[in-house]
Design a protein around this motif. Structure first.
Motif, mmCIF file in Angstrom:
data_model
loop_
_atom_site.group_PDB
_atom_site.id
_atom_site.type_symbol
_atom_site.label_atom_id
_atom_site.label_comp_id
_atom_site.label_asym_id
_atom_site.label_seq_id
_atom_site.Cartn_x
_atom_site.Cartn_y
_atom_site.Cartn_z
ATOM 1 N N SER A 170 0.832 -1.209 0.000
ATOM 2 C CA SER A 170 0.000 0.000 0.000
ATOM 3 C C SER A 170 0.866 1.258 0.000
ATOM 4 C CB SER A 170 -0.920 -0.014 1.223
ATOM 5 O OG SER A 170 -1.692 1.163 1.287
ATOM 6 N N LYS A 171 1.954 1.220 0.745
ATOM 7 C CA LYS A 171 2.856 2.374 0.789
ATOM 8 C C LYS A 171 3.511 2.606 -0.565
ATOM 9 C CE LYS A 171 6.676 4.403 3.407
ATOM 10 N NZ LYS A 171 7.632 4.238 4.523
ATOM 11 N N ASN A 172 3.935 1.516 -1.214
ATOM 12 C CA ASN A 172 4.521 1.633 -2.551
ATOM 13 C C ASN A 172 3.506 2.184 -3.549
ATOM 14 O OD1 ASN A 172 7.053 0.705 -1.833
ATOM 15 N ND2 ASN A 172 6.583 -1.429 -2.292
ATOM 16 N N PHE A 173 2.263 1.700 -3.441
ATOM 17 C CA PHE A 173 1.212 2.188 -4.336
ATOM 18 C C PHE A 173 1.015 3.693 -4.168
ATOM 19 C CE2 PHE A 173 -1.454 -1.902 -5.172
ATOM 20 C CZ PHE A 173 -0.364 -2.446 -5.826
ATOM 21 N N ALA A 174 0.992 4.152 -2.919
ATOM 22 C CA ALA A 174 0.790 5.584 -2.657
ATOM 23 C C ALA A 174 1.927 6.405 -3.245
ATOM 24 C CB ALA A 174 0.685 5.825 -1.148
ATOM 25 N N THR A 175 3.149 5.901 -3.132
ATOM 26 C CA THR A 175 4.307 6.615 -3.691
ATOM 27 C C THR A 175 4.223 6.687 -5.213
ATOM 28 O OG1 THR A 175 5.719 5.914 -1.853
ATOM 29 C CG2 THR A 175 6.828 6.625 -3.855
ATOM 30 N N ILE A 176 3.876 5.570 -5.847
ATOM 31 C CA ILE A 176 3.767 5.535 -7.312
ATOM 32 C C ILE A 176 2.656 6.472 -7.784
ATOM 33 C CG2 ILE A 176 3.169 4.061 -9.277
ATOM 34 C CD1 ILE A 176 4.466 1.738 -7.684
ATOM 35 N N ARG A 177 1.508 6.412 -7.113
ATOM 36 C CA ARG A 177 0.394 7.293 -7.473
ATOM 37 C C ARG A 177 0.786 8.754 -7.326
ATOM 38 N NH1 ARG A 177 -3.496 7.544 -2.885
ATOM 39 N NH2 ARG A 177 -1.798 8.915 -2.242
ATOM 40 N N ASP A 178 1.405 9.104 -6.206
ATOM 41 C CA ASP A 178 1.798 10.502 -5.984
ATOM 42 C C ASP A 178 2.810 10.968 -7.026
ATOM 43 O OD1 ASP A 178 0.147 10.449 -3.812
ATOM 44 O OD2 ASP A 178 1.744 10.365 -2.310
ATOM 45 N N ASN A 179 3.759 10.090 -7.380
ATOM 46 C CA ASN A 179 4.735 10.455 -8.405
ATOM 47 C C ASN A 179 4.072 10.667 -9.767
ATOM 48 O OD1 ASN A 179 6.876 10.394 -6.623
ATOM 49 N ND2 ASN A 179 7.482 8.299 -7.117
ATOM 50 N N ALA A 180 3.059 9.842 -10.050
ATOM 51 C CA ALA A 180 2.342 9.992 -11.319
ATOM 52 C C ALA A 180 1.605 11.335 -11.376
ATOM 53 C CB ALA A 180 1.359 8.833 -11.503
ATOM 54 N N ILE A 181 0.935 11.687 -10.286
ATOM 55 C CA ILE A 181 0.229 12.970 -10.234
ATOM 56 C C ILE A 181 1.220 14.131 -10.328
ATOM 57 C CG2 ILE A 181 -1.224 14.471 -8.821
ATOM 58 C CD1 ILE A 181 -2.731 12.117 -10.033
ATOM 59 N N GLU A 222 -7.709 9.571 -7.202
ATOM 60 C CA GLU A 222 -8.409 8.343 -6.821
ATOM 61 C C GLU A 222 -8.386 7.300 -7.938
ATOM 62 O OE1 GLU A 222 -10.339 5.522 -4.580
ATOM 63 O OE2 GLU A 222 -9.310 7.368 -3.990
ATOM 64 N N PRO A 223 -8.654 7.663 -9.206
ATOM 65 C CA PRO A 223 -8.565 6.658 -10.273
ATOM 66 C C PRO A 223 -7.187 6.016 -10.391
ATOM 67 C CG PRO A 223 -9.786 8.547 -11.051
ATOM 68 C CD PRO A 223 -9.225 8.921 -9.710
ATOM 69 N N PHE A 224 -6.127 6.789 -10.185
ATOM 70 C CA PHE A 224 -4.785 6.213 -10.264
ATOM 71 C C PHE A 224 -4.599 5.132 -9.196
ATOM 72 C CE2 PHE A 224 -2.038 9.578 -12.632
ATOM 73 C CZ PHE A 224 -2.846 9.419 -13.751
ATOM 74 N N LYS A 225 -5.176 5.339 -8.031
ATOM 75 C CA LYS A 225 -5.124 4.313 -6.987
ATOM 76 C C LYS A 225 -5.924 3.080 -7.414
ATOM 77 C CE LYS A 225 -6.233 3.496 -2.090
ATOM 78 N NZ LYS A 225 -7.054 2.292 -2.367
ATOM 79 N N LEU A 226 -7.055 3.299 -8.067
ATOM 80 C CA LEU A 226 -7.884 2.180 -8.508
ATOM 81 C C LEU A 226 -7.174 1.331 -9.560
ATOM 82 C CD1 LEU A 226 -11.385 3.933 -8.766
ATOM 83 C CD2 LEU A 226 -10.537 2.437 -6.944
#
Length: 331
Positions: A170-181, A222-226
């Protein structure tokens, strides 16, 4: 990594008490940080990783509360990792902070944080009128389940592994999503960009500006997390099923984008590209301990090859394909 005997654990406990007594003779408050792990395996790569994360979380809690850690010692032992942190703050305040950390979520419930003060007195939850710790599996009192051995060692060990792995995923996902945004926001703020929207100009676009892109980027959080979550729910060979779900998320995401920008097309292409990329990353991170960019590229190619989607007859892409035999393929 090896199975620790009862004798080894008793010796480790005696050494820990001796260390605590020495430190409390020199400092007002001593924090002893260990991991709450049942069974004979007390230390491995995953437990150490969780312990290090917990230490950072504890130090962050102390720092933002204005509590300076004047001395620390950390040991990686076969009987489990141990950390000692000394400060001159009110021990009861420190205990409140550590209890709040222990009860924060499933992951932090793996932390066992003792706070000691004058003459090695260990402050308990009852001293602060706080309820006893709960069992991680059934939410009964942890001490009751431990005494009755309600849960098997194997059951507890599997639970610990799942909790730790899911936390870091979950932490890795949050980092990847934030970097994408952030990449979308960085791109639009690069200036000057002749013909394109930047901080100073709208370029050839009369219906959008930098604020349109900011709204659009925020709508993608939110979509990037999905997309990442969808990838994590599929095995490495479920390309067709994953691609189908990514398209469903993508359509909903496009509707969200258009609503945020009042029907102005800002990130339609980015939605498609990041949908593929994040879906692939989610699947690979869930199913593999490590991955390479080549694996990500191959996964994206497999997703596109498994895609059964047909362009609408009135779409621009279909017109290019029909009139000029042009077919766009992302590689």
């Amino acid at each position: 990594m090896h199975n620790v005997s009862t004798e080894e654990m008793m010796m480790a406990r005696d050494k820990r008490v001796s260390k605590q007594n020495k430190l409390i003779s020199e400092h007002r408050t001593v924090i002893c940080f260990t991991m709450n792990i049942a069974g004979p395996i007390k230390n491995n790569h995953l437990i150490t990783k969780a312990f290090n994360e917990g230490v950072n979380m504890l130090l962050d809690q102390l720092n933002v509360s204005g509590i300076e850690c004047s001395h620390k010692e950390i040991y990686s032992l076969s009987t489990g990792p141990e950390g000692y942190f000394c400060c001159e703050a009110d021990p009861y305040l420190v205990k409140q902070l550590t209890v709040s950390l222990e009860d924060l979520n499933k992951f932090t419930r793996l932390f066992d944080i003792d706070v000691l003060t004058f003459k090695s007195y260990k402050i308990s939850r009852s001293d602060l009128n706080i309820a006893p710790r709960k069992c991680m599996l059934c939410d009964n009192e942890a001490s009751v389940c431990a005494r009755s051995r309600k849960h098997s060692v194997n059951e507890l060990f599997l639970h610990y592994n799942n909790v730790i792995n899911n936390y870091f995923l979950s932490k890795n996902f949050a980092t990847i999503r934030d970097n994408a945004i952030q990449s979308l926001l960085f791109e639009v703020t690069i200036s000057p960009k002749p013909g394109l929207v930047d901080r100073f100009d709208t370029g050839a676009h009369k219906d959008m500006d930098i604020f349109t892109f900011i709204k659009s980027s925020c709508a993608l959080i939110e979509p990037f997390k999905l997309y990442l979550d969808a990838g994590s729910k599929h095995s490495l060979d479920q390309h067709k099923d994953l691609m189908k779900q990514l398209r469903t998320i993508g359509r909903n995401c496009e509707a969200t984008l258009l609503k945020a920008t009042k029907n102005i097309n800002t990130h339609k292409g980015a939605n498609f590209s990041f949908g593929l990329f994040l879906g692939a990353m989610g699947c690979l991170l869930k199913n593999k301990n490590a991955l390479s960019w080549q694996e990500v590229q191959t996964m994206i190619e497999n997703l596109m090859q498994a895609d059964s989607f047909q362009l609408r007859p009135d779409s621009y892409g279909k017109k290019l394909e029909s009139n000029y035999q042009i077919c766009v393929i992302i590689k």
